[in-house]
Motif scaffolding. Structure first.
Motif, PDB file in Angstrom:
ATOM      1  N   LEU A 345       0.836  -1.226   0.000  1.00 26.26           N
ATOM      2  CA  LEU A 345       0.000   0.000   0.000  1.00 26.26           C
ATOM      3  C   LEU A 345       0.857   1.256   0.000  1.00 26.26           C
ATOM      4  O   LEU A 345       0.524   2.252  -0.670  1.00 26.26           O
ATOM      5  N   LEU A 346       2.017   1.172   0.707  1.00 30.94           N
ATOM      6  CA  LEU A 346       2.910   2.333   0.720  1.00 30.94           C
ATOM      7  C   LEU A 346       3.399   2.636  -0.688  1.00 30.94           C
ATOM      8  O   LEU A 346       3.419   3.783  -1.140  1.00 30.94           O
ATOM      9  N   VAL A 347       3.812   1.559  -1.398  1.00 27.73           N
ATOM     10  CA  VAL A 347       4.309   1.743  -2.770  1.00 27.73           C
ATOM     11  C   VAL A 347       3.191   2.283  -3.669  1.00 27.73           C
ATOM     12  O   VAL A 347       3.384   3.221  -4.458  1.00 27.73           O
ATOM     13  N   GLN A 348       2.017   1.670  -3.537  1.00 30.60           N
ATOM     14  CA  GLN A 348       0.887   2.117  -4.380  1.00 30.60           C
ATOM     15  C   GLN A 348       0.519   3.572  -4.126  1.00 30.60           C
ATOM     16  O   GLN A 348       0.312   4.355  -5.058  1.00 30.60           O
ATOM     17  N   PHE A 349       0.466   3.938  -2.836  1.00 33.59           N
ATOM     18  CA  PHE A 349       0.089   5.318  -2.495  1.00 33.59           C
ATOM     19  C   PHE A 349       1.140   6.312  -2.933  1.00 33.59           C
ATOM     20  O   PHE A 349       0.819   7.433  -3.383  1.00 33.59           O
ATOM     21  N   ARG A 350       2.451   5.891  -2.866  1.00 34.43           N
ATOM     22  CA  ARG A 350       3.502   6.816  -3.323  1.00 34.43           C
ATOM     23  C   ARG A 350       3.403   7.021  -4.836  1.00 34.43           C
ATOM     24  O   ARG A 350       3.598   8.138  -5.337  1.00 34.43           O
ATOM     25  N   GLN A 351       3.136   5.914  -5.564  1.00 34.83           N
ATOM     26  CA  GLN A 351       2.983   6.049  -7.016  1.00 34.83           C
ATOM     27  C   GLN A 351       1.787   6.977  -7.336  1.00 34.83           C
ATOM     28  O   GLN A 351       1.879   7.853  -8.204  1.00 34.83           O
ATOM     29  N   ASP A 352       0.687   6.752  -6.620  1.00 34.86           N
ATOM     30  CA  ASP A 352      -0.492   7.622  -6.830  1.00 34.86           C
ATOM     31  C   ASP A 352      -0.152   9.075  -6.504  1.00 34.86           C
ATOM     32  O   ASP A 352      -0.584  10.012  -7.206  1.00 34.86           O
ATOM     33  N   GLY A 353       0.634   9.273  -5.441  1.00 37.68           N
ATOM     34  CA  GLY A 353       1.008  10.647  -5.057  1.00 37.68           C
ATOM     35  C   GLY A 353       1.849  11.306  -6.124  1.00 37.68           C
ATOM     36  O   GLY A 353       1.686  12.506  -6.402  1.00 37.68           O
ATOM     37  N   ARG A 354       2.841  10.509  -6.710  1.00 41.04           N
ATOM     38  CA  ARG A 354       3.667  11.115  -7.752  1.00 41.04           C
ATOM     39  C   ARG A 354       2.809  11.476  -8.970  1.00 41.04           C
ATOM     40  O   ARG A 354       3.018  12.530  -9.584  1.00 41.04           O
ATOM     41  N   LYS A 355       1.877  10.573  -9.347  1.00 35.76           N
ATOM     42  CA  LYS A 355       1.001  10.875 -10.481  1.00 35.76           C
ATOM     43  C   LYS A 355       0.190  12.171 -10.232  1.00 35.76           C
ATOM     44  O   LYS A 355       0.075  13.046 -11.105  1.00 35.76           O
TER      45      LYS A 355
END
Length: 754
Positions: A345-355
């Motif tokens: 979830l951390l990785v997914q949320f960071r990717q979403d944040g960068r997008k």
């Protein structure tokens, strides 16, 4: 509020309402012969004020009783008696003042007698002197009359002398005139042949002038017609010339307008070119505004998206903060997470944040581009709009130029027409192609004038000759008169000379008589002065005599006036005695009509009846327990007696003050007294009020007390035309035969008659 007065007569009501409430109230008082205060103390028992009469001071109770009995008329009589007393006292003072004035005048009687005696003595002396002066004056007057008659004769003689002198001067003038006329006539007779020859030449010249004079009216008539025709021809020519002038001016104007056409077309082409350019700019502005609107819409969408991205990124950051903890739970379902799930979830949320961050920054960059493009377009629009402000003026100028070009083209067309007309008019004027009939008539007239063969110079020469010979007409008449009057003038001359001799003889006789009369009148002025002095002396004596007669008459008049005053003093004394007697009578009437007189006697007479009526009702309502007693007099501490109207109330326990009785007992006492007063009011003479109104009061009574009140009311119903009872107590609804119910509805208060 409103106040109206209606009186029922012959089955219908008639309005007697005055213009104001005050006047209407006064009419009600006059009709009922009572005021409102008396009404609510007798015929009207107001709610909560049944003790209105009982609680008033004794003096006020007595006033109300007097008003009910109609005793106010005695107050009016008393006031009238007082007024008459004042009138008699004033009359007595006036009579006394007159008597004193008469006595002061009568004190001068001895002085007036002395004046009368002295005036008689002086009048006797002056009358004697006046008689002597009149005798002397008459002698002087007779002498003066004789002289005045001679003076009149002298004036007559002087007038005759003046007349004779005037006649002699006139006769001299007439003799001189006749001599001159005789010489003139003789001179005329000497020129007889010359005058006759000149008169013959005058007659010949008149005959020749008559021929020319006969032709002259014809000539003048023909010339007048010729002038009229010449005037008509001239006016026609001037009219044509004026039309030609107007056409020439109009042609010049049209030529000037037509000449402006090339310049106007050139300017119109330039203006049209500018309008085409501004139309292109207008299209460009519309496109730019549409682009600005599209850019603005895009900016709004990007701004809204960035705001959503900020919220989403903040939410994502919060979730990341929760997931960074080893014991983190799922930020969506709040369930415990394994380490792998937490890392995933951390990785997914960071990717979403960068997008989201990349999208946010891209939007920011695009917003800057949009702002720059919008500003550039807005600047272009403002510049173009500044240029487009010239459009209305250019459009107006284009319309003006288009109209001017059209008018210039029309002017060119009209110019040709005007030039053709102008050429035609000029030909007519130059060749006299106008007024053909008038010109023919003028030629014929000129021929007739030549045929008359009238020579104005010869005619004028004859006139001058007649003027030079015209004196022979007068000379011939004078010659004839001289032949006729010469003999008559010579006879008249002889008669005038004879008349002059007679007037000269008369003048000599009058002159002699004038000298005689002038000598006789030498002492006339001295006698006139003596007569004037004696006249002044006699006038002075008569003036003094007249003054003495006036003094005598004045003294006699004063004594006669004193005798008249003596008689008047006796009459005034008798009048003073009569006034004193009348004042005494009116004073007795004032006492009789006063509060302590007839009014007190009438009240004393009525009190037993009032007391009996009240006690009868009170006994009925209290089973004989209570009584009332009225006292009209009270002893004072000083030992005197005063007028009053005290109410004494007793029961089986003896006399007590009104305040010691209960509310129900007090109401029965008040009710009994008020009913007794109402009976008095219903029976009084003049204005009877046979109506009784009882407003509430039953609430203070128990059941037995109310029943006794109803019985009391029913017992007196025969003594009133109408008894009105107002109550809210339900058990009394059927106590009386007629009832008016008032009840409320949704539409308001309603009534019903039972």
């Amino acid at each position: 509020s409103a106040l109206e007065l209606h009186i029922r007569r012959n089955g219908s009501f008639r309005s007697f309402t005055a213009s104001t409430q005050r006047e209407t109230q006064a009419r009600i008082r006059d009709i009922l012969r009572m005021d409102y205060d008396t009404f609510i103390n007798s015929a009207l028992l107001l709610q909560g004020r049944a003790d209105e009469f009982t609680m008033k001071p004794p003096a006020e109770r007595k006033r109300i009783l007097a008003d009910i009995l109609g005793l106010s008329i005695y107050d009016e009589y008393e006031e009238r008696a007082k007024e008459l007393i004042k009138e008699k006292e004033q009359a007595e003072r006036e009579v006394q003042a007159r008597i004193q004035e008469i006595e002061r005048e009568l004190q001068h009687r001895k002085e007036y007698r002395r004046e009368l005696k002295a005036a008689k003595a002086e009048l006797g002396q002056l009358s004697s002197r006046a008689k002597d002066a009149e005798t002397e004056l008459q002698g002087l007057r007779d002498t003066l009359k004789t002289l005045e008659a001679q003076k009149l004769q002298l004036a007559d003689v002087e007038q005759r002398i003046q007349g004779a002198e005037v006649q002699l001067r006139d006769l001299d003038l007439q003799i001189q005139s006749h001599s001159q006329r005789l010489a003139a006539h003789e001179s005329v007779l000497e020129r007889r042949e010359q005058i006759q020859a000149g008169h013959t030449r005058l007659l010949q010249a008149r005959d020749e002038e008559a021929v020319y004079s006969a032709k002259l009216p014809q000539l003048l008539s023909l010339r007048e017609d010729a002038m009229r025709l010449e005037k008509a021809i001239t006016e026609t020519r001037q009219g044509l010339e004026l039309q030609a002038h107007i056409l020439a001016e109009r042609a010049a104007e049209l030529q000037e307008e037509a000449a402006q056409r090339p310049q106007l077309q050139s300017e119109h082409a330039q203006v049209s070119q500018q309008l085409h350019r501004l139309a292109a700019l207008q299209t460009k502005v519309q496109q730019a505004r549409q682009t600005i609107a599209e850019l603005s819409s895009e900016r709004s969408k990007l701004d809204a998206r960035n705001k959503d991205l900020i919220v989403e990124m903040k939410s994502l950051e919060e979730k990341l903060s929760l997931l960074r903890k080893p014991t983190a739970t799922c930020p969506l379902c709040y369930q415990d997470l394994s380490e792998d799930d937490r890392q995933r979830l951390l990785v997914q949320f960071r990717q979403d944040g960068r997008k989201q961050g990349d999208e946010y920054r891209a939007n920011r960059s695009r917003l800057k581009q949009l702002s720059s493009q919008t500003e550039s377009l807005q600047s272009d629009v403002e510049a173009i709009e500044a240029e487009l402000k010239k459009l209305p003026a250019l459009q107006g100028r284009e319309a003006t130029l288009r109209k001017a070009i059209q008018e210039a083209e029309e002017a060119g067309t009209r110019l040709e027409e005007q030039q053709l007309l102008l050429t035609s008019l000029r030909y007519q004027i130059e060749h006299r192609d106008f007024a053909a009939e008038e010109q023919q008539q003028l030629t014929a007239l000129q021929a007739r004038i030549s045929a008359l063969e009238y020579d104005s110079a010869a005619h004028e020469q004859l006139r001058q000759t007649l003027k030079a010979l015209e004196h022979f007409e007068a000379d011939r008449a004078e010659l004839e008169r001289a032949q006729e009057m010469l003999t008559e003038l010579r006879s008249n001359q002889q008669q005038l000379l004879k008349t002059r001799q007679q007037w000269a003889a008369t003048l000599a006789a009058d002159t002699e008589r004038h000298a005689e009369l002038a000598a006789a009148l030498a002492g006339f002025e001295g006698l006139a002065h003596s007569l004037q002095a004696k006249q002044q002396e006699a006038d002075e004596i008569r003036s003094r005599e007249g003054h003495a007669r006036q003094v005598l008459g004045a003294a006699q008049q004063k004594l006669d006036y004193c005798r008249f005053l003596a008689r008047e003093r006796r009459d005034r004394a008798r009048q003073q005695k009569t006034l004193a007697e009348e004042r005494g009578l009116y004073d007795e009437l004032r006492v009789a009509f006063g509060k302590r007189g007839l009014q007190a006697l009438i009240i004393e007479t009525v009190i037993p009846e009032l007391e009996e009526e009240a006690n009868e009702l009170l006994s009925r309502m209290t089973d004989g327990r209570m009584t009332v007693h009225f006292e009209t007099q009270r002893d004072t501490k000083a030992g005197s007696t005063i007028e009053t109207l005290d109410i004494k109330i007793s029961d089986e326990h003896g006399a007590r003050s009104y305040e010691m009785y209960s509310g129900g007992e007090a109401f029965r006492i008040n009710f009994a007294i008020r009913i007794a007063l109402s009976k008095l009011l219903a029976r009084r003479a003049g204005a009877q009020l046979q109506t009784l109104i009882i407003d509430e009061g039953f609430g203070t009574q128990d059941t037995d007390g109310r029943q006794k009140l109803v019985e009391a009311i029913n017992s007196i119903k025969e003594e009133f035309q109408r008894i009105i009872v107002i109550t809210h107590i339900e058990e009394l609804r059927d106590a009386f035969p007629v009832r008016i119910d008032v009840y409320k509805t949704a539409a308001g208060s309603q009534i019903s008659l039972n």
